[in-house]
Motif scaffolding. Structure first.
Motif, PDB file in Angstrom:
ATOM      1  N   ALA A   1       0.829  -1.202   0.000  1.00  0.00           N
ATOM      2  CA  ALA A   1       0.000   0.000   0.000  1.00  0.00           C
ATOM      3  C   ALA A   1       0.870   1.261   0.000  1.00  0.00           C
ATOM      4  CB  ALA A   1      -0.927   0.002   1.214  1.00  0.00           C
ATOM      5  N   ASP A   2       1.955   1.248   0.771  1.00  0.00           N
ATOM      6  CA  ASP A   2       2.851   2.404   0.808  1.00  0.00           C
ATOM      7  C   ASP A   2       3.519   2.633  -0.544  1.00  0.00           C
ATOM      8  OD1 ASP A   2       2.229   2.794   3.460  1.00  0.00           O
ATOM      9  OD2 ASP A   2       4.065   1.851   4.219  1.00  0.00           O
ATOM     10  N   THR A   3       3.966   1.554  -1.171  1.00  0.00           N
ATOM     11  CA  THR A   3       4.614   1.656  -2.482  1.00  0.00           C
ATOM     12  C   THR A   3       3.654   2.226  -3.521  1.00  0.00           C
ATOM     13  OG1 THR A   3       6.042  -0.213  -1.970  1.00  0.00           O
ATOM     14  CG2 THR A   3       5.812   0.367  -4.285  1.00  0.00           C
ATOM     15  N   LEU A   4       2.416   1.709  -3.535  1.00  0.00           N
ATOM     16  CA  LEU A   4       1.437   2.196  -4.494  1.00  0.00           C
ATOM     17  C   LEU A   4       1.028   3.640  -4.205  1.00  0.00           C
ATOM     18  CD1 LEU A   4      -0.796  -0.972  -4.981  1.00  0.00           C
ATOM     19  CD2 LEU A   4       0.834   0.024  -6.603  1.00  0.00           C
ATOM     20  N   ALA A   5       0.995   4.022  -2.934  1.00  0.00           N
ATOM     21  CA  ALA A   5       0.662   5.403  -2.591  1.00  0.00           C
ATOM     22  C   ALA A   5       1.740   6.364  -3.098  1.00  0.00           C
ATOM     23  CB  ALA A   5       0.493   5.547  -1.079  1.00  0.00           C
ATOM     24  N   VAL A   6       2.993   5.976  -2.970  1.00  0.00           N
ATOM     25  CA  VAL A   6       4.087   6.809  -3.481  1.00  0.00           C
ATOM     26  C   VAL A   6       3.994   6.915  -4.995  1.00  0.00           C
ATOM     27  CG1 VAL A   6       6.595   6.924  -3.766  1.00  0.00           C
ATOM     28  CG2 VAL A   6       5.627   6.384  -1.531  1.00  0.00           C
ATOM     29  N   LYS A   7       3.708   5.807  -5.657  1.00  0.00           N
ATOM     30  CA  LYS A   7       3.556   5.836  -7.121  1.00  0.00           C
ATOM     31  C   LYS A   7       2.391   6.727  -7.536  1.00  0.00           C
ATOM     32  CE  LYS A   7       5.588   1.407  -8.430  1.00  0.00           C
ATOM     33  NZ  LYS A   7       5.348   0.114  -9.094  1.00  0.00           N
ATOM     34  N   ALA A   8       1.310   6.691  -6.770  1.00  0.00           N
ATOM     35  CA  ALA A   8       0.146   7.522  -7.086  1.00  0.00           C
ATOM     36  C   ALA A   8       0.472   9.006  -6.935  1.00  0.00           C
ATOM     37  CB  ALA A   8      -1.030   7.145  -6.192  1.00  0.00           C
ATOM     38  N   VAL A   9       1.212   9.355  -5.904  1.00  0.00           N
ATOM     39  CA  VAL A   9       1.558  10.750  -5.660  1.00  0.00           C
ATOM     40  C   VAL A   9       2.537  11.272  -6.707  1.00  0.00           C
ATOM     41  CG1 VAL A   9       2.729  12.290  -4.030  1.00  0.00           C
ATOM     42  CG2 VAL A   9       1.060  10.647  -3.200  1.00  0.00           C
ATOM     43  N   THR A  10       3.470  10.434  -7.129  1.00  0.00           N
ATOM     44  CA  THR A  10       4.467  10.867  -8.110  1.00  0.00           C
ATOM     45  C   THR A  10       3.946  10.801  -9.544  1.00  0.00           C
ATOM     46  OG1 THR A  10       5.405   8.642  -8.237  1.00  0.00           O
ATOM     47  CG2 THR A  10       6.412  10.188  -6.666  1.00  0.00           C
ATOM     48  N   GLY A  11       2.762  10.215  -9.740  1.00  0.00           N
ATOM     49  CA  GLY A  11       2.185  10.145 -11.072  1.00  0.00           C
ATOM     50  C   GLY A  11       2.592   8.920 -11.861  1.00  0.00           C
ATOM     51  N   ASP A  12       3.290   7.990 -11.244  1.00  0.00           N
ATOM     52  CA  ASP A  12       3.729   6.771 -11.931  1.00  0.00           C
ATOM     53  C   ASP A  12       2.650   5.697 -11.985  1.00  0.00           C
ATOM     54  OD1 ASP A  12       6.203   7.929 -12.313  1.00  0.00           O
ATOM     55  OD2 ASP A  12       7.060   7.044 -10.495  1.00  0.00           O
ATOM     56  N   LEU A  13       1.567   5.867 -11.242  1.00  0.00           N
ATOM     57  CA  LEU A  13       0.503   4.876 -11.184  1.00  0.00           C
ATOM     58  C   LEU A  13      -0.619   5.306 -12.115  1.00  0.00           C
ATOM     59  CD1 LEU A  13      -0.291   2.265  -9.660  1.00  0.00           C
ATOM     60  CD2 LEU A  13      -1.482   3.705  -8.029  1.00  0.00           C
ATOM     61  N   THR A  14      -0.976   4.434 -13.060  1.00  0.00           N
ATOM     62  CA  THR A  14      -2.013   4.784 -14.030  1.00  0.00           C
ATOM     63  C   THR A  14      -3.414   4.539 -13.497  1.00  0.00           C
ATOM     64  OG1 THR A  14      -1.865   2.586 -15.015  1.00  0.00           O
ATOM     65  CG2 THR A  14      -0.515   4.311 -16.001  1.00  0.00           C
ATOM     66  N   ASP A  15      -3.571   3.601 -12.577  1.00  0.00           N
ATOM     67  CA  ASP A  15      -4.888   3.279 -12.027  1.00  0.00           C
ATOM     68  C   ASP A  15      -4.888   3.537 -10.525  1.00  0.00           C
ATOM     69  OD1 ASP A  15      -7.439   2.362 -11.652  1.00  0.00           O
ATOM     70  OD2 ASP A  15      -6.963   0.245 -11.970  1.00  0.00           O
ATOM     71  N   ILE A  16      -5.516   4.624 -10.108  1.00  0.00           N
ATOM     72  CA  ILE A  16      -5.535   5.006  -8.695  1.00  0.00           C
ATOM     73  C   ILE A  16      -6.305   3.993  -7.847  1.00  0.00           C
ATOM     74  CG2 ILE A  16      -7.608   6.438  -8.850  1.00  0.00           C
ATOM     75  CD1 ILE A  16      -4.495   7.220  -6.772  1.00  0.00           C
ATOM     76  N   HIS A  17      -7.160   3.218  -8.492  1.00  0.00           N
ATOM     77  CA  HIS A  17      -7.930   2.213  -7.760  1.00  0.00           C
ATOM     78  C   HIS A  17      -7.028   1.162  -7.118  1.00  0.00           C
ATOM     79  CE1 HIS A  17     -10.953   3.949 -10.462  1.00  0.00           C
ATOM     80  NE2 HIS A  17     -11.771   3.747  -9.445  1.00  0.00           N
ATOM     81  N   GLN A  18      -5.902   0.873  -7.739  1.00  0.00           N
ATOM     82  CA  GLN A  18      -4.968  -0.102  -7.166  1.00  0.00           C
ATOM     83  C   GLN A  18      -4.466   0.381  -5.811  1.00  0.00           C
ATOM     84  OE1 GLN A  18      -1.902  -0.470 -10.100  1.00  0.00           O
ATOM     85  NE2 GLN A  18      -3.003  -2.044 -11.259  1.00  0.00           N
ATOM     86  N   ALA A  19      -4.122   1.645  -5.722  1.00  0.00           N
ATOM     87  CA  ALA A  19      -3.630   2.195  -4.452  1.00  0.00           C
ATOM     88  C   ALA A  19      -4.728   2.213  -3.403  1.00  0.00           C
ATOM     89  CB  ALA A  19      -3.074   3.596  -4.663  1.00  0.00           C
TER      90      ALA A  19
END
Length: 106
Positions: free
Chosen positions: A55-73
């Motif tokens: 969850a922490d890894t995906l949250a960082v990716k979401a904040v930095t814009g590297d995550l395409t699907d926010i639902h995963q986080a």
């Protein structure tokens, strides 16, 4: 799109899914399957740590814009939260049971 089971986070607890109450037994003793309550709870805590890390890894990716699907986080954070609540509830019930046994002996 894949379907997500509402219990997927809970069922992923190591050693808890499919374990009956008679298999859990008393802390420090072995149940029918040879798995002690402490090892089941320890496995659940280890799995909780892994879920929180994800969850922490995906949250960082979401904040930095590297995550395409926010639902995963969002799903990872919710799984970690529900699992934390479950592990805490099981631990609290274990402590309550221990205290009740100590009161019976006094």
């Amino acid at each position: 799109m894949t379907s997500i089971s509402p219990l997927s986070g809970i069922n992923s607890l190591t050693g808890v899914a499919g374990t009956t109450s008679t298999q859990l037994g008393v802390p420090g003793t072995s149940g029918a399957s040879g798995t002690s309550f402490s090892s089941v709870l320890g496995g659940a805590v280890d799995n909780l740590s892994a879920l929180q890390s994800t969850a922490d890894t995906l949250a960082v990716k979401a904040v930095t814009g590297d995550l395409t699907d926010i639902h995963q986080a969002t799903l990872a954070a919710t799984r970690a939260q529900v699992t934390m609540e479950l592990v805490s509830a099981v631990r609290n019930k274990g402590v309550d049971a221990f205290n009740e046994i100590m009161r019976m002996q006094a």
